[in-house]
Motif scaffolding. Structure first.
Motif, mmCIF file in Angstrom:
data_model
loop_
_atom_site.group_PDB
_atom_site.id
_atom_site.type_symbol
_atom_site.label_atom_id
_atom_site.label_comp_id
_atom_site.label_asym_id
_atom_site.label_seq_id
_atom_site.Cartn_x
_atom_site.Cartn_y
_atom_site.Cartn_z
ATOM 1 N N GLN A 137 0.818 -1.098 -0.086
ATOM 2 C CA GLN A 137 0.314 0.032 0.013
ATOM 3 C C GLN A 137 0.467 1.495 0.207
ATOM 4 N N LEU A 138 1.791 1.392 1.083
ATOM 5 C CA LEU A 138 3.053 2.418 0.746
ATOM 6 C C LEU A 138 3.714 2.333 -0.607
ATOM 7 N N ARG A 160 5.614 9.796 6.104
ATOM 8 C CA ARG A 160 4.386 10.201 7.897
ATOM 9 C C ARG A 160 4.837 11.619 7.282
ATOM 10 N N LYS A 161 6.312 11.926 7.474
ATOM 11 C CA LYS A 161 6.720 13.491 7.397
ATOM 12 C C LYS A 161 5.947 14.336 5.958
ATOM 13 N N GLN A 185 -6.390 6.065 1.424
ATOM 14 C CA GLN A 185 -5.046 5.009 1.725
ATOM 15 C C GLN A 185 -4.150 5.312 2.608
ATOM 16 N N TRP A 186 -3.643 6.467 3.172
ATOM 17 C CA TRP A 186 -3.128 6.480 3.698
ATOM 18 C C TRP A 186 -3.389 5.923 5.102
ATOM 19 N N ALA A 187 -4.885 6.530 5.728
ATOM 20 C CA ALA A 187 -4.973 5.716 6.646
ATOM 21 C C ALA A 187 -5.085 4.477 7.107
ATOM 22 N N ARG A 188 -5.408 4.344 6.144
ATOM 23 C CA ARG A 188 -5.456 2.479 6.098
ATOM 24 C C ARG A 188 -3.880 1.835 6.052
ATOM 25 N N GLU A 190 -1.888 3.381 8.343
ATOM 26 C CA GLU A 190 -1.849 3.684 9.702
ATOM 27 C C GLU A 190 -2.982 3.100 10.675
ATOM 28 N N ASN A 191 -3.548 2.322 10.041
ATOM 29 C CA ASN A 191 -4.314 1.373 10.137
ATOM 30 C C ASN A 191 -3.600 0.317 11.118
ATOM 31 N N MET A 192 -3.241 -0.274 10.101
ATOM 32 C CA MET A 192 -2.216 -0.760 9.666
ATOM 33 C C MET A 192 -1.173 -2.034 10.783
ATOM 34 N N ASP A 193 -0.446 0.034 11.188
ATOM 35 C CA ASP A 193 0.478 0.135 11.803
ATOM 36 C C ASP A 193 -0.201 0.244 13.448
ATOM 37 N N VAL A 194 -0.957 0.327 13.490
ATOM 38 C CA VAL A 194 -2.448 -0.428 14.884
ATOM 39 C C VAL A 194 -2.055 -1.725 14.886
ATOM 40 N N GLU A 195 -2.649 -2.914 14.868
ATOM 41 C CA GLU A 195 -2.411 -4.044 13.596
ATOM 42 C C GLU A 195 -1.457 -4.746 14.281
#
Length: 341
Positions: A137-138, A160-161, A185-188, A190-195
């Motif tokens: 995704q990134l 992210r910066k 897509q960027w929010a997705r 970020e959510n993967m980081d949390v998971e």
């Protein structure tokens, strides 16, 4: 193999199981196809026997069930079974090949994993999948933005910066629906980081409850991921004769080729579990590049060998140390290096 036990080769699948065996008294060859619902019932009404199966999806589950019924189960690597397949490939020929391979003394069996070990491996696999999805995704996001002249550096931290400034600049040039989709897509990501962080926390919690993981986590270069993965993938440590055999299982030994009595050593074999080998090599590289006191053996090795050779050598040593601590239930000790008199 116990000569008094009959041998049954089983080609397992999702719905249909193919059985092959030869009667020890009459020599009659039997091929039997069973549905999943009738599989355990058949062996519950059968005398104890040696059962050979390929180590594949679902094999550890069936091995535990059959062992509970009093049978002896031998899980075989697929590459060890393939040479015995003759004729066209079908379920009958596969079952016969498994039956043949199960009786070969040189074919080493795979240790049967417990449900707890498979559970921790499930966490590792889900984490690995999320990491791959996040990377995809990134990279996809960076590629889309590069189409509009916004080239960002590699890595999640660099994106992210700059991502918010980039999207703000593009908001005046692109339709709002495209900008909204890019933000989603960027929010997705970020959510993967949390998971991923949640799964890693659960792995660390499991490490605190397992004594074997705690012992090998003391080894330099072995963290929570490497410790839990090593214990789960290893299964029963007694299935390996030595730490050297476990290192060979992880693919951290040289490949060999030779004829006429001459043996030539090549690069590492890369056999066995790729995930475990990757973790051990990354841990060894961290010790060589970041450790304040890597140790005399590591320092001397680094001086006389290229960096990648030294990394693999240290990973090999870590694998052998892991096996020793688990198999003999010992704690890690930083032994002094022997000096000449």
């Amino acid at each position: 193999m116990n000569a008094s036990k009959s041998v049954v080769g089983i080609d397992i699948a999702k719905r249909v199981f193919q059985l092959y065996w030869i009667d020890m008294e009459t020599g009659e060859v039997s091929n039997l196809q069973l549905k999943r619902e009738k599989f355990l019932e058949h062996f519950a009404n059968r005398q104890a026997c040696l059962i050979g199966m390929e180590a594949c999806g679902g094999s550890h589950h069936w091995a535990r069930k059959l062992t509970a019924l009093g049978h002896q189960v031998k899980l075989l690597p697929g590459k060890e079974v393939k040479p015995f397949v003759t004729g066209n490939k079908n379920d009958r020929h596969d079952a016969r090949a498994i039956w043949t391979a199960a009786q070969q003394p040189h074919v080493k069996a795979v240790a049967i994993k417990t449900e707890e070990q498979q559970a921790i491996l499930a966490l590792h696999r889900m984490r690995s999948q999320l990491v791959k999805f996040r990377t995809a995704q990134l990279n996809g996001l960076r590629g889309l933005l590069a189409e509009y002249g916004e080239v960002m550096a590699q890595g999640k931290a660099a994106v992210r910066k700059t991502i918010q400034d980039v999207l703000t600049r593009l908001a005046d040039r692109l339709p709002a629906m495209v900008i909204d989709t890019l933000r989603e897509q960027w929010a997705r990501i970020e959510n993967m980081d949390v998971e991923i962080a949640t799964i890693e926390r659960r792995i660390k919690d499991w490490l605190k409850q397992d004594q074997a993981c705690q012992r090998i986590a003391e080894i330099p270069g072995v963290g929570p991921l490497s410790a839990t993965a090593a214990v789960a993938i290893m299964g029963d440590a007694k299935a390996f004769k030595s730490g050297r055999e476990f290192a060979a299982f992880a693919g951290l030994v040289p490949r060999q080729t030779g004829t006429g009595g001459r043996i030539k050593l090549l690069g590492i074999s890369k056999r066995g579990d790729t995930y475990l080998r990757t973790l051990l090599i990354h841990g060894a590289r961290a010790v060589l590049t970041s450790a304040k006191e890597p140790g005399q053996w590591v320092s001397e090795l680094r001086q006389r060998r290229p960096i990648n050779v030294a990394v693999v050598a240290l990973a090999n040593k870590m694998a052998r140390t892991i096996w020793a601590l688990v198999a003999h239930e010992r704690t890690y000790q930083k032994c002094p290096v022997s000096q000449p008199a």
